[in-house]
Design a protein around this motif. Structure first.
Motif, mmCIF file in Angstrom:
data_model
loop_
_atom_site.group_PDB
_atom_site.id
_atom_site.type_symbol
_atom_site.label_atom_id
_atom_site.label_comp_id
_atom_site.label_asym_id
_atom_site.label_seq_id
_atom_site.Cartn_x
_atom_site.Cartn_y
_atom_site.Cartn_z
ATOM 1 N N SER A 43 43.510 39.197 38.775
ATOM 2 C CA SER A 43 42.888 37.975 38.257
ATOM 3 C C SER A 43 42.530 36.989 39.362
ATOM 4 O O SER A 43 41.631 36.171 39.187
ATOM 5 N N TYR A 44 43.194 37.069 40.490
ATOM 6 C CA TYR A 44 42.915 36.162 41.606
ATOM 7 C C TYR A 44 41.757 36.615 42.477
ATOM 8 O O TYR A 44 41.177 35.808 43.196
ATOM 9 N N ARG A 45 41.430 37.917 42.469
ATOM 10 C CA ARG A 45 40.392 38.384 43.378
ATOM 11 C C ARG A 45 39.400 39.377 42.781
ATOM 12 O O ARG A 45 38.741 40.110 43.507
ATOM 13 N N LYS A 46 39.258 39.375 41.471
ATOM 14 C CA LYS A 46 38.333 40.326 40.860
ATOM 15 C C LYS A 46 36.902 40.126 41.352
ATOM 16 O O LYS A 46 36.187 41.098 41.589
ATOM 17 N N ASP A 47 36.471 38.893 41.523
ATOM 18 C CA ASP A 47 35.107 38.631 41.992
ATOM 19 C C ASP A 47 34.928 39.036 43.453
ATOM 20 O O ASP A 47 33.887 39.565 43.830
#
Length: 90
Positions: A43-47
């Motif tokens: 959730s912190y680095r999906k992008d």
């Protein structure tokens, strides 16, 4: 597209180091594989990972482990989530 011959599963909750793995896979001579990152900090680095994956010509699946309990590490859970997401022939 046909199923890949090999699925490479990498469970992780590390902040860095993905660039090294991506670059290593880029230089593999055998190209019929998929790379699955089962990421406890999804959730912190999906992008960030999606943007990075777009730079490479191999399939990348970035998934969050089921019942993710971050910051508690559950390596087996992360590994099993990665295995469930494989599409390889064998």
């Amino acid at each position: 597209m046909s199923a890949p011959d090999i699925s490479i599963v990498m469970p992780t909750m590390r902040i860095g180091g993905l660039d090294i793995v991506f670059e290593s896979l880029k230089h593999q001579t055998f190209k019929n594989f998929e790379f699955i990152i089962s990421d406890s900090i999804y959730s912190y680095r999906k992008d960030i990972v999606a943007k990075k994956a777009a730079e490479y010509d191999f399939t990348v699946k970035h998934v969050e482990p089921t019942k993710n309990a971050f910051p508690i590490a559950h390596f087996c859970n992360a590994e099993n989530t990665g295995l469930v997401n494989t599409a390889s022939k064998f």
